[in-house]
Design a protein around this motif. Structure first.
Motif, PDB file in Angstrom:
ATOM      1  N   VAL A 199      28.698  66.379  39.561  1.00 28.73           N
ATOM      2  CA  VAL A 199      29.660  65.498  38.890  1.00 28.73           C
ATOM      3  C   VAL A 199      29.330  65.486  37.407  1.00 28.73           C
ATOM      4  N   GLU A 200      30.318  65.780  36.591  1.00 27.24           N
ATOM      5  CA  GLU A 200      30.061  65.819  35.150  1.00 27.24           C
ATOM      6  C   GLU A 200      29.895  64.421  34.565  1.00 27.24           C
ATOM      7  N   ASP A 227      33.053  62.634  33.604  1.00 28.14           N
ATOM      8  CA  ASP A 227      33.784  61.952  34.679  1.00 28.14           C
ATOM      9  C   ASP A 227      33.187  60.581  34.973  1.00 28.14           C
ATOM     10  N   LYS A 240      34.299  58.341  32.205  1.00 31.70           N
ATOM     11  CA  LYS A 240      35.747  58.135  32.256  1.00 31.70           C
ATOM     12  C   LYS A 240      36.143  57.134  33.336  1.00 31.70           C
ATOM     13  N   TYR A 241      35.539  57.246  34.497  1.00 32.12           N
ATOM     14  CA  TYR A 241      35.934  56.408  35.626  1.00 32.12           C
ATOM     15  C   TYR A 241      34.957  55.262  35.886  1.00 32.12           C
ATOM     16  N   TRP A 286      42.486  54.440  34.078  1.00 27.82           N
ATOM     17  CA  TRP A 286      42.899  55.724  34.616  1.00 27.82           C
ATOM     18  C   TRP A 286      43.575  55.550  35.967  1.00 27.82           C
ATOM     19  N   ILE A 305      44.376  58.258  39.066  1.00 25.98           N
ATOM     20  CA  ILE A 305      44.191  59.641  39.521  1.00 25.98           C
ATOM     21  C   ILE A 305      45.229  59.960  40.593  1.00 25.98           C
ATOM     22  N   ASP A 336      45.477  61.208  35.470  1.00 24.97           N
ATOM     23  CA  ASP A 336      44.697  62.416  35.651  1.00 24.97           C
ATOM     24  C   ASP A 336      45.075  63.027  36.995  1.00 24.97           C
ATOM     25  N   ARG A 356      37.212  66.419  44.861  1.00 22.52           N
ATOM     26  CA  ARG A 356      36.530  66.058  43.616  1.00 22.52           C
ATOM     27  C   ARG A 356      36.668  64.555  43.372  1.00 22.52           C
ATOM     28  N   HIS A 357      37.868  64.038  43.591  1.00 26.13           N
ATOM     29  CA  HIS A 357      38.063  62.586  43.462  1.00 26.13           C
ATOM     30  C   HIS A 357      37.033  61.817  44.277  1.00 26.13           C
ATOM     31  N   VAL A 407      33.451  62.032  42.757  1.00 28.03           N
ATOM     32  CA  VAL A 407      33.350  61.284  41.494  1.00 28.03           C
ATOM     33  C   VAL A 407      33.373  59.781  41.780  1.00 28.03           C
ATOM     34  N   THR A 437      30.822  56.675  40.886  1.00 29.41           N
ATOM     35  CA  THR A 437      31.192  55.637  39.917  1.00 29.41           C
ATOM     36  C   THR A 437      31.634  54.331  40.564  1.00 29.41           C
TER      37      THR A 437
END
Lengths: 310, 310
Positions: free
Chosen positions: A212-213, A216, A219-220, B145, B147, B177, B183-184, B187, B191
């Motif tokens: 995971v970057e 990201d 951002k979230y 955001w 998604i 986004d 990926r969602h 991430v 988070t």
């Protein structure tokens, strides 16, 4: 007109807490005058410049004419600061501190004991994630608890000094509690040290997930992570010293946390929704108790920054 | 005059998120009209009473004349809600959701596929610790955001529908986004899902420490614990379903968290202050990035409730 609780106090360490004690003491007439010392000359001159008190060039000069000396340095620096102070303090004066750990600090300060000096360890349960004199503000202690851990074997003079110190904190707006140092350290391990350690850890975990970057995560972050980064932004030196000096209590609480997390992990793995639901429902009840106790507001806060205000 | 993005939307599930979509869509002219359904008749009538839209007595009636249907129910109830909706939806309309997990929801909704209905899973990264229609407010999504995880193999009509849905969220003030569901889920495991699980766990740990009274935990919660109880006050059903439906990603992230915590625990046990200091310092940097990205304010917040205001 209200008369000050202490004619003059000395603040050793002009960061968020030391600076806020000074601001509050002046605003609420808890001290007639404030002497300042900080090991960092830039911090000391900045503190004087923004009106936190009168800069003195050594600890001894700062404490010589003070009725109460507040050590507002990281826990690991208490012994050195206390040692520099106590020799220059006048009989009948109070040596106290604001450290987040009380057992080790109380032992260290008492090892310096000098007749006529009242050593009364303390801990205001207040703070923000900011550091330094510019972060200080006079209402920081309002409605917050301040715990004093006086020596139960103290004589009448000592008890009178403890009451005077309690009065000072009450003047700043605090509610004062007394308990022994060991109980303080266990209660704070649960309510403060563990939450900070976990917050630091979760931030580290998020950063190290190669899959995971970091972009990201940032951002979230409003999805929950953000709330952890706030307390993980607290002063690293202060927190390092807390964990080094409250090792036993922190490791005990951490062991319990780990057992509980293992149980939750098993529930997730097994698809045991009932266990998850019960744990989650119970947490709501504690939240309600905290709001009822006036230690937080019920206002929805999670989405608080949608407009940059509030 | 702005024309609405959708003539009519249907909200299935009138809680915090569904209610806030309705409020925002009306305030910002993103929808011309709103039909409501909730499985709980009391919630449905309350939602209509406070102006969230027009109550319909079945899912089928709520969705029949809608251009877009928003499933705003817990992740575990998506399949049933989607099944009740899709048969009654008209050709060319959009079926979307707001679930915190996208892989399992996308699979379940796509298993219901009906020609001419555009299934576009979504997830607005916004919320508060409150639940129910009365907690809804129109600015919840501003600056947050959203998604969307559209099907990459969709045709031109499907792509146009996805763009229209993105426009709707932008009208509510969100930034949109697009990414794939897997990926969602990873991430968000980092988070959001891990932070919530840890917050729930720490509250459970504090409660179960027999050696520390619950009264003390509540009393001294401002020392850090308080911030965890806030996110642990979120809806238990919603969160149970998140963990049951994003099991793999959550367990992966939890494994990493546990490894990192073991390292911190060893550092404490060994008295390795350097490791602690480095981890804590690094956490500050992430906090700064989040503030720079506009996902939180720099305002000191830890001591925010000293006066009952802000």
């Amino acid at each position: 007109m209200t008369s000050p609780v202490f004619e003059r106090i000395a603040i050793i360490g002009c960061g968020l807490i030391g600076g806020s004690i000074s601001r509050a003491a002046q605003e609420k007439v808890a001290a007639g005058a404030v002497s300042l010392f900080d090991a960092d000359p830039a911090v000391l001159s900045r503190a004087a410049e923004i009106g936190l008190g009168e800069a003195r060039s050594t600890v001894a000069e700062a404490v010589a004419d003070a009725d109460a000396v507040f050590l507002c340095v990281p826990v690991g620096a208490m012994r050195e600061a206390g040692g520099a102070a106590i020799g220059a303090m006048r009989p009948g004066s109070i040596l106290t501190d604001v450290g987040s750990v009380k057992g080790s600090v109380a032992r260290e300060l008492r090892s310096l004991a000098k007749p006529g000096i009242h050593i009364i360890p303390g801990h205001p349960i207040a703070g923000t994630e900011k550091s330094g004199p510019d972060a200080a503000f006079g209402s920081l202690f309002e409605g917050r608890w301040c715990i004093l851990t006086p020596d139960a074997a103290g004589d009448a003079d000592y008890k009178a000094a403890s009451e005077r110190l309690a009065l000072f904190w009450e003047r700043l707006g605090s509610k004062v509690d007394q308990m022994d140092a060991q109980r303080h350290d266990l209660v704070l391990a649960v309510t403060s040290h563990l939450p900070h350690l976990i917050a630091y850890n979760i931030v580290a975990t998020a950063h190290d997930m190669e899959s995971v970057e970091e972009g990201d995560v940032v951002k979230y972050s409003a999805a929950g992570f953000r709330d952890f980064t706030r307390i993980a932004a607290s002063d690293p030196t202060m927190w390092r010293d807390v964990f080094l000096n409250n090792k036993e209590a922190v490791l005990e609480v951490l062991g319990r946390f780990d057992d509980d997390l293992t149980a939750l992990r098993k529930a997730i793995r097994r698809g045991d929704g009932e266990t998850l639901f019960n744990v989650f429902t119970h947490a709501r009840g504690i939240r309600r108790s905290i709001i009822e106790a006036g230690q937080d507001t019920a206002a929805a806060n999670f989405g608080r920054d949608t407009d940059g205000k509030k």
